[in-house]
Design a protein around this motif. Structure first.
Motif, mmCIF file in Angstrom:
data_model
loop_
_atom_site.group_PDB
_atom_site.id
_atom_site.type_symbol
_atom_site.label_atom_id
_atom_site.label_comp_id
_atom_site.label_asym_id
_atom_site.label_seq_id
_atom_site.Cartn_x
_atom_site.Cartn_y
_atom_site.Cartn_z
ATOM 1 N N LEU A 384 0.252 -1.560 0.323
ATOM 2 C CA LEU A 384 -0.202 0.235 0.093
ATOM 3 C C LEU A 384 0.987 0.886 -0.106
ATOM 4 O O LEU A 384 0.696 2.262 -0.484
ATOM 5 C CB LEU A 384 -0.894 -0.067 1.289
ATOM 6 N N LYS A 385 1.628 1.012 0.720
ATOM 7 C CA LYS A 385 2.865 2.510 0.849
ATOM 8 C C LYS A 385 3.570 2.640 -0.432
ATOM 9 O O LYS A 385 3.758 3.831 -1.422
ATOM 10 C CB LYS A 385 3.898 2.591 1.866
ATOM 11 N N ALA A 386 3.886 1.196 -1.621
ATOM 12 C CA ALA A 386 4.370 1.574 -2.234
ATOM 13 C C ALA A 386 3.832 1.918 -3.573
ATOM 14 O O ALA A 386 4.552 2.893 -4.353
ATOM 15 C CB ALA A 386 5.625 -0.008 -2.867
ATOM 16 N N GLU A 387 2.536 1.815 -3.575
ATOM 17 C CA GLU A 387 1.869 2.293 -4.244
ATOM 18 C C GLU A 387 1.174 4.342 -4.082
ATOM 19 O O GLU A 387 1.676 4.687 -4.833
ATOM 20 C CB GLU A 387 0.335 2.225 -4.148
ATOM 21 N N ILE A 388 1.387 4.266 -2.690
ATOM 22 C CA ILE A 388 1.085 5.664 -2.187
ATOM 23 C C ILE A 388 1.846 6.331 -2.824
ATOM 24 O O ILE A 388 2.094 7.301 -3.331
ATOM 25 C CB ILE A 388 0.886 5.873 -0.928
ATOM 26 N N TYR A 389 3.030 6.341 -2.451
ATOM 27 C CA TYR A 389 4.694 6.815 -2.713
ATOM 28 C C TYR A 389 4.872 7.023 -4.309
ATOM 29 O O TYR A 389 5.123 8.111 -4.979
ATOM 30 C CB TYR A 389 5.932 6.421 -2.471
ATOM 31 N N GLN A 390 4.397 5.890 -4.820
ATOM 32 C CA GLN A 390 4.418 6.136 -6.557
ATOM 33 C C GLN A 390 3.523 6.475 -6.654
ATOM 34 O O GLN A 390 3.815 7.871 -8.240
ATOM 35 C CB GLN A 390 4.800 4.279 -6.909
ATOM 36 N N ARG A 391 1.514 6.867 -6.779
ATOM 37 C CA ARG A 391 0.978 8.014 -6.815
ATOM 38 C C ARG A 391 0.932 9.502 -6.505
ATOM 39 O O ARG A 391 0.746 10.239 -7.146
ATOM 40 C CB ARG A 391 -0.037 6.638 -7.288
ATOM 41 N N GLY A 392 2.244 9.525 -5.463
ATOM 42 C CA GLY A 392 1.699 10.356 -4.445
ATOM 43 C C GLY A 392 0.502 10.656 -4.020
ATOM 44 O O GLY A 392 -0.119 11.927 -4.352
ATOM 45 N N MET A 393 -0.051 10.164 -3.836
ATOM 46 C CA MET A 393 -1.434 9.401 -2.922
ATOM 47 C C MET A 393 -1.126 10.642 -1.285
ATOM 48 O O MET A 393 -1.287 9.443 -0.236
ATOM 49 C CB MET A 393 -1.689 8.683 -2.841
ATOM 50 N N GLY A 394 -1.949 11.602 -1.272
ATOM 51 C CA GLY A 394 -1.839 12.218 -0.415
ATOM 52 C C GLY A 394 -0.595 12.552 0.576
ATOM 53 O O GLY A 394 -0.942 13.140 1.347
ATOM 54 N N VAL A 395 0.934 12.483 0.216
ATOM 55 C CA VAL A 395 2.029 12.853 0.106
ATOM 56 C C VAL A 395 2.856 13.152 -1.341
ATOM 57 O O VAL A 395 2.085 12.457 -2.345
ATOM 58 C CB VAL A 395 3.096 11.767 0.974
ATOM 59 N N GLY A 396 3.949 13.214 -1.298
ATOM 60 C CA GLY A 396 4.574 13.450 -2.196
ATOM 61 C C GLY A 396 4.865 12.657 -3.480
ATOM 62 O O GLY A 396 5.547 12.063 -2.618
ATOM 63 N N LYS A 397 4.963 12.294 -4.451
ATOM 64 C CA LYS A 397 5.512 11.056 -5.252
ATOM 65 C C LYS A 397 7.118 11.206 -5.213
ATOM 66 O O LYS A 397 7.836 12.292 -4.878
ATOM 67 C CB LYS A 397 5.130 11.336 -6.726
ATOM 68 N N ASN A 398 7.551 9.918 -4.530
ATOM 69 C CA ASN A 398 8.976 9.854 -4.496
ATOM 70 C C ASN A 398 8.705 7.635 -4.530
ATOM 71 O O ASN A 398 8.763 7.224 -3.505
ATOM 72 C CB ASN A 398 8.710 10.157 -2.599
ATOM 73 N N TYR A 406 8.030 -0.955 -1.875
ATOM 74 C CA TYR A 406 7.832 -2.311 -2.397
ATOM 75 C C TYR A 406 8.911 -4.178 -2.369
ATOM 76 O O TYR A 406 7.778 -4.733 -2.382
ATOM 77 C CB TYR A 406 8.111 -2.045 -4.220
ATOM 78 N N GLU A 407 10.057 -3.843 -1.959
ATOM 79 C CA GLU A 407 11.491 -4.631 -1.777
ATOM 80 C C GLU A 407 10.974 -5.120 -1.224
ATOM 81 O O GLU A 407 11.033 -6.279 -0.232
ATOM 82 C CB GLU A 407 12.406 -4.352 -1.891
ATOM 83 N N ALA A 408 10.484 -4.048 0.822
ATOM 84 C CA ALA A 408 10.061 -3.985 1.791
ATOM 85 C C ALA A 408 8.913 -5.139 1.638
ATOM 86 O O ALA A 408 8.610 -6.170 2.995
ATOM 87 C CB ALA A 408 9.805 -3.023 2.786
ATOM 88 N N GLY A 409 7.596 -5.219 1.129
ATOM 89 C CA GLY A 409 7.065 -6.475 1.543
ATOM 90 C C GLY A 409 6.969 -7.323 0.583
ATOM 91 O O GLY A 409 6.534 -8.657 1.364
ATOM 92 N N ASN A 445 15.504 -10.007 -10.135
ATOM 93 C CA ASN A 445 14.900 -10.736 -11.464
ATOM 94 C C ASN A 445 14.289 -9.960 -13.094
ATOM 95 O O ASN A 445 13.060 -8.859 -11.648
ATOM 96 C CB ASN A 445 13.674 -11.215 -11.213
ATOM 97 N N PRO A 446 14.157 -9.837 -14.071
ATOM 98 C CA PRO A 446 13.390 -8.713 -14.546
ATOM 99 C C PRO A 446 11.728 -8.632 -14.259
ATOM 100 O O PRO A 446 11.247 -7.558 -14.645
ATOM 101 C CB PRO A 446 13.406 -9.915 -15.332
ATOM 102 N N ALA A 447 11.550 -9.776 -13.419
ATOM 103 C CA ALA A 447 9.616 -9.657 -13.816
ATOM 104 C C ALA A 447 9.430 -9.150 -12.891
ATOM 105 O O ALA A 447 8.294 -8.980 -11.880
ATOM 106 C CB ALA A 447 9.708 -11.332 -13.549
ATOM 107 N N VAL A 448 10.447 -8.835 -11.237
ATOM 108 C CA VAL A 448 10.393 -8.137 -10.589
ATOM 109 C C VAL A 448 10.729 -7.299 -9.893
ATOM 110 O O VAL A 448 10.444 -5.795 -9.392
ATOM 111 C CB VAL A 448 10.694 -9.290 -9.446
ATOM 112 N N LEU A 449 12.484 -6.748 -10.429
ATOM 113 C CA LEU A 449 12.985 -5.882 -10.238
ATOM 114 C C LEU A 449 11.333 -4.229 -10.490
ATOM 115 O O LEU A 449 11.581 -4.053 -11.452
ATOM 116 C CB LEU A 449 13.945 -5.337 -11.435
ATOM 117 N N TYR A 450 12.311 -3.158 -9.546
ATOM 118 C CA TYR A 450 11.341 -2.218 -9.258
ATOM 119 C C TYR A 450 11.951 -0.956 -10.570
ATOM 120 O O TYR A 450 13.192 -0.647 -10.679
ATOM 121 C CB TYR A 450 11.342 -2.245 -8.284
#
Length: 537
Positions: A384-398, A406-409, A445-450
């Motif tokens: 959830l936090k990865a999506e929040i930061y990627q989209r800049g939802m309620g906080v600055g995009k980072n 994402y990797e922590a998830g 892995n290319p299928a996972v790499l962010y």
């Protein structure tokens, strides 16, 4: 069919809590399930524990008949999805719990010093909020404000269906109050062993409540952006407690749900064992769709497996090979990978010729004591936090923080499942956790790499990994699929049915007809299932 021991126990607990039904001059049927019984003689501790025991909505039969197929998570043998047979199960479990909660609040007001029970009230509010939010995910509009009040007056016998947006706003406000109200200061009544959900770990309760708030802020963001942003900013901007760095010895303190060994020591969750082993009910196998996200090749030896969770989730076929099945179940399968004699071991390799495809790991199905029915996990929160930061939802995009979360998830999910397997007594062969090098290989892995520089790729990978992490939370996977539209799909699977929500039980059209008709327009169950819940795009 042998009656489920957990159901029997749940019925006994419920009747112990609620007592016998009071006579209402013939209104007993039309008033169910909103007015089950009076509880005035029950204790606060007893009412709370009854609510805690019923907190999860697990119904493996519905998972198999609808969620696994709709989410493209598992290959299915059944060509016709018989979900209508089970679509009322969550409904029938929820309303006794809502009644229990309302009775608990009433009982607290009757105490000599109600303020001493504030923590109990707030913990109970978090529990019922979780169930209510799930109900909205399943059914959309539901009776809420007038439900569970039938014993206070006949005007509540047929409760209205509240608007989804109104319920979300009310429940999320209640959650905030509950989280902020829980305190570890003196002067609060302890309910001792009756607090069996998190054992009065008040930080864990705050984490649970904040996790739910964050989940629904993300879910509602496109419909209620101001409210969602306020919640996100309050939690993340305010550095409020959330699960992180889980203790592998106490997984339940960061991964919230029904842990049978904690909530009901010695209680058998036979429903899972029965449902997954019974070929007439399930016949589900590891799907090609999931396999493609855990292995870089179709090598039956498993040489291409890069996601170590594969070894926890699944097991090889009769030939000890990793062979997935197409999502549509078109390839026939006649095997029985789970022994029916209750012995703690899978069928010996070579003894089940019909078993051609990899199936769920025997030990996850056999484990009737420790296997959890999860509501929300630490991994879920990281995604959830990865999506929040990627989209800049309620906080600055980072995008840098998005990658970290994402990797922590992924790491949290892997660590959780290996810790679960090693903690469980059902796992006679303990799996060896992946090494640091293996985890690095997974994340690179290319299928996972962010790649945070590509929004579509980043959000697709977040959705995919959140979907994989909810392998045993198929109702949550269903929400991820419906909300994002970014999860993997098997091109061979084109179902003729479409289910956006669960239809209301047929009994509602009889017992609560006017309000049911206002909510459905009189549509039948199949037509109801096409309607979208509030947050769906």
């Amino acid at each position: 069919m042998k009656l489920n021991q957990k159901i029997i126990y749940g019925m006994l607990v419920f009747w112990t809590i609620t007592g016998s039904l009071a006579c209402k001059k013939g209104f007993e049927e039309i008033n169910r399930p909103y007015n089950e019984a009076g509880v005035e003689t029950q204790t606060v501790a007893g009412l709370f524990n009854g609510l805690a025991k019923s907190v999860t909505d697990e119904d493996n039969t519905l998972y198999i008949s609808l969620f696994y197929s709709s989410t493209n998570q598992q290959a299915v043998q059944n060509k016709i999805t018989p979900y209508l047979n089970y679509s009322s199960s969550f409904w029938n479990k929820y309303y006794p719990s809502l009644k229990n909660y309302r009775s608990l609040l009433k009982r607290i007001t009757q105490e000599a010093n109600p303020a001493e029970f504030d923590n109990v009230k707030h913990m109970a509010t978090i529990l019922i909020a979780s169930k209510t939010l799930h109900m909205l995910d399943y059914y959309g509009s539901i009776p809420y404000t007038q439900a569970g009040l039938g014993d206070t007056g006949i005007e509540f016998y047929r409760p209205v269906y509240d608007k989804e947006a109104d319920i979300y706003k009310s429940v999320l406000a209640d959650l905030k109050t509950a989280v902020n109200g829980i305190n570890s200061a003196g002067g609060q009544t302890s309910i001792g062993a009756s607090e069996s959900f998190l054992n009065s770990d008040f930080d864990a309760w705050k984490k649970f409540g904040n996790s739910l708030r964050l989940r629904y802020a993300v879910r509602l963001y496109n419909k209620e952006q101001a409210l969602a942003s306020e919640i996100i900013n309050d939690i993340i901007g305010g550095n409020q407690l959330l699960p992180n760095n889980q203790d592998v010895a106490k997984l339940e303190k960061s991964n919230f749900g029904f842990w049978p060994g904690s909530v009901s020591p010695g209680i058998s969750t036979e429903r899972q064992w029965y449902t997954f082993r019974e070929t007439s009910v399930s016949n589900i196998r590891m799907s090609k769709n999931v396999w493609n996200k855990m292995s870089s090749s179709d090598a039956p030896s498993g040489a291409g497996i890069y996601d170590p969770r594969c070894f926890i989730f699944f097991q090889t076929n009769n030939a000890d090979q990793w062979v997935p099945q197409l999502q549509n179940g078109s390839e026939s399968e006649g095997g029985e990978p789970y022994k029916n004699d209750g012995s703690p071991s899978r069928r010996p390799i070579g003894s089940d010729p019909g078993n051609k495809f990899a199936s769920f790991n025997f030990f996850t199905i056999y484990d009737q004591i420790y296997f959890p029915y999860l509501i929300i996990t630490e991994a879920d929160v990281h995604f959830l936090k990865a999506e929040i930061y990627q989209r800049g939802m309620g906080v600055g995009k980072n995008t840098s923080l998005a990658k970290t979360e994402y990797e922590a998830g992924i790491t949290s999910s892997v660590n959780f499942w290996y810790a679960y397997a090693n903690n469980s007594k059902a796992w006679l062969i303990k799996p060896i956790p992946p090494t640091a090098l293996q985890m690095t290989a997974l994340l690179s892995n290319p299928a996972v790499l962010y790649n945070g520089g590509n929004d579509n790729d980043a959000l697709t990978k977040i959705a995919t990994q959140a979907w994989l992490a909810t392998m045993f939370q198929p109702a949550e996977a269903w929400s991820i699929v419906r909300r994002t539209g970014l999860t993997p799909k098997d091109p061979s699977f084109n179902p003729t049915y479409r289910v956006n929500k669960l239809p209301y039980p047929n009994e509602e059209s009889v017992n609560n007809n006017a309000n049911w008709k206002n909510a459905t327009g009189g549509a039948d169950q199949n037509a109801q299932a096409l309607n979208k819940v509030y947050w769906m795009p």
